[in-house]
Design a protein around this motif. Structure first.
Motif, short mmCIF file in Angstrom:
data_model
loop_
_atom_site.label_atom_id
_atom_site.label_comp_id
_atom_site.label_asym_id
_atom_site.label_seq_id
_atom_site.Cartn_x
_atom_site.Cartn_y
_atom_site.Cartn_z
N HIS A 1 0.84 -1.20 0.00
CA HIS A 1 0.00 0.00 0.00
C HIS A 1 0.88 1.25 0.00
N GLN A 2 0.55 2.16 -0.90
CA GLN A 2 1.26 3.44 -0.98
C GLN A 2 0.35 4.53 -0.42
N PHE A 3 0.83 5.25 0.60
CA PHE A 3 0.00 6.25 1.28
C PHE A 3 0.00 7.59 0.56
N GLY A 4 0.97 7.83 -0.29
CA GLY A 4 1.08 9.14 -0.92
C GLY A 4 1.78 10.12 0.01
N VAL A 5 2.07 11.28 -0.53
CA VAL A 5 2.78 12.30 0.26
C VAL A 5 1.86 12.82 1.36
N ILE A 6 2.37 12.83 2.58
CA ILE A 6 1.62 13.33 3.74
C ILE A 6 2.10 14.74 4.06
N ALA A 7 1.17 15.65 4.24
CA ALA A 7 1.51 17.04 4.54
C ALA A 7 2.11 17.17 5.93
N GLU A 8 2.93 18.19 6.12
CA GLU A 8 3.51 18.46 7.44
C GLU A 8 2.42 18.64 8.48
N ARG A 9 2.62 18.00 9.63
CA ARG A 9 1.69 18.00 10.77
C ARG A 9 0.37 17.30 10.48
N ALA A 10 0.30 16.58 9.37
CA ALA A 10 -0.88 15.78 9.05
C ALA A 10 -0.56 14.31 9.35
N GLY A 11 -1.58 13.47 9.24
CA GLY A 11 -1.36 12.05 9.49
C GLY A 11 -2.56 11.22 9.09
N ILE A 12 -2.34 9.92 8.98
CA ILE A 12 -3.38 8.95 8.63
C ILE A 12 -3.37 7.88 9.72
N THR A 13 -4.55 7.50 10.19
CA THR A 13 -4.66 6.45 11.20
C THR A 13 -5.19 5.18 10.55
N VAL A 14 -4.44 4.09 10.70
CA VAL A 14 -4.86 2.80 10.15
C VAL A 14 -5.02 1.81 11.29
N GLU A 15 -5.84 0.82 11.07
CA GLU A 15 -6.06 -0.20 12.11
C GLU A 15 -5.03 -1.32 11.98
N ILE A 16 -4.52 -1.74 13.11
CA ILE A 16 -3.62 -2.89 13.17
C ILE A 16 -4.10 -3.79 14.31
N ASP A 17 -3.59 -4.98 14.37
CA ASP A 17 -3.97 -5.91 15.43
C ASP A 17 -3.60 -5.32 16.79
N GLY A 18 -4.58 -5.17 17.66
CA GLY A 18 -4.33 -4.68 19.01
C GLY A 18 -4.37 -3.18 19.17
N GLY A 19 -4.66 -2.43 18.11
CA GLY A 19 -4.69 -0.98 18.23
C GLY A 19 -4.75 -0.29 16.89
N VAL A 20 -4.15 0.88 16.81
CA VAL A 20 -4.09 1.62 15.56
C VAL A 20 -2.65 2.08 15.34
N LEU A 21 -2.40 2.52 14.11
CA LEU A 21 -1.07 2.99 13.74
C LEU A 21 -1.21 4.37 13.10
N GLU A 22 -0.49 5.32 13.64
CA GLU A 22 -0.46 6.67 13.08
C GLU A 22 0.69 6.76 12.08
#
Length: 287
Positions: free
Chosen positions: A92-113
């Motif tokens: 999976h390619q997330f693309g360019v993330i802007a400064e001070r921005a972020g994407i939250t994805v689900e992982i086993d046992g929690g989430v990943l920023e």
């Protein structure tokens, strides 16, 4: 001796103080609830810096790299993440993330920023069972006092001023556009704070230290949200609502430090104090 009872205070005399304290208590209760959210900052279990070289990190599925195309993850056959409700099991390619921005994805046992801070892409797993969250017992504060509700005046710069500040992580810098400064007085002493843009359009935010910093309050910074200035530029600074940033609790934060000019030469004995967690981890913070 006069046996007549002393006149009692008018029924409304204590109401402003009681209402003020009650309003502050309700605000702080909500603030503490947000801080201790199951996927909030107390749940952050690591800070990982991405490079062009593919890497694996403890407790994080996949092999990660970044470059001009932004973060990319390649997952093994028995691994998956969930992005926007979609299960990803290969690449999976997330693309360019802007400064001070972020994407939250689900992982086993929690989430990943998956985020960008100081010009670098990072990963921060957040797990509800992280000890910093499960053992959290609240943050000590000064008693709310109306004397620390101050009136100020916002003075806009001719144009937003790019302002470079340090960060809780050594070697990292943040750049913010400062729209102006806030002028105010403490016990007749004229002071000012460089302001950054707040969370909501038109609102402001200030980062500051004062002479309590490193003694009774966290040494690196505190933050204060300020409402939108009125037509005359008037604002209210309620230092009772000065709060700690995440770096006061965890070394997995990249919080900005205040601009040099925001080091106040007075003791702001209002708002949040040094967290118990930081005192326990660093006894030197008590001195």
């Amino acid at each position: 001796m006069n046996s007549e009872p002393a006149p009692s205070a008018p029924p409304d005399a204590a109401r402003p103080t009681r209402a003020f304290a009650d309003d502050w208590q309700e605000w702080h209760r909500r603030h503490e609830e947000a801080r201790a959210d199951r996927h909030g900052f107390l749940a952050v279990a690591g800070l990982h810096w991405l490079t062009a070289e593919p890497q694996r990190f403890p407790g994080v599925p996949g092999e990660w790299r970044t470059g001009t195309d932004g973060p990319v993850v390649t997952l093994a056959d028995d691994e998956e993440i969930v992005v926007d409700g979609r299960r990803i099991r290969e690449r999976h390619q997330f693309g360019v993330i802007a400064e001070r921005a972020g994407i939250t994805v689900e992982i086993d046992g929690g989430v990943l920023e998956v985020a960008r801070r100081g010009g670098r892409d990072i990963l921060r797993p957040r797990r509800p069972d992280h000890p910093l969250r499960t053992r959290y017992r609240g943050t000590a504060t000064f008693p709310p006092a109306e004397r620390w509700v101050l009136q100020g005046r916002f003075v806009p710069f001719e144009r937003p001023r790019p302002t470079t500040v340090g960060a809780a992580v050594e070697g990292l810098q943040h750049v913010y556009d400062a729209p102006g400064r806030i002028e105010f007085c403490v016990d007749g002493l004229p002071l000012s704070l460089t302001a950054f843009n707040g969370v909501t359009p038109g609102s402001l935010s200030v980062l500051f230290t004062d002479t309590t910093s490193g003694i009774t309050t966290y040494g690196a910074n505190r933050s204060l949200a300020v409402g939108t200035p009125d037509e005359q530029g008037r604002v209210t600074l309620d230092f009772n609502r000065a709060v700690n940033l995440p770096c006061a609790y965890t070394d997995f934060a990249t919080c900005p430090l205040p601009p040099t000019e925001n080091r106040l030469p007075v003791a702001v004995e209002a708002g949040e104090k040094i967290p118990y967690e930081r005192l326990a981890a660093d006894p030197a913070a008590r001195s």
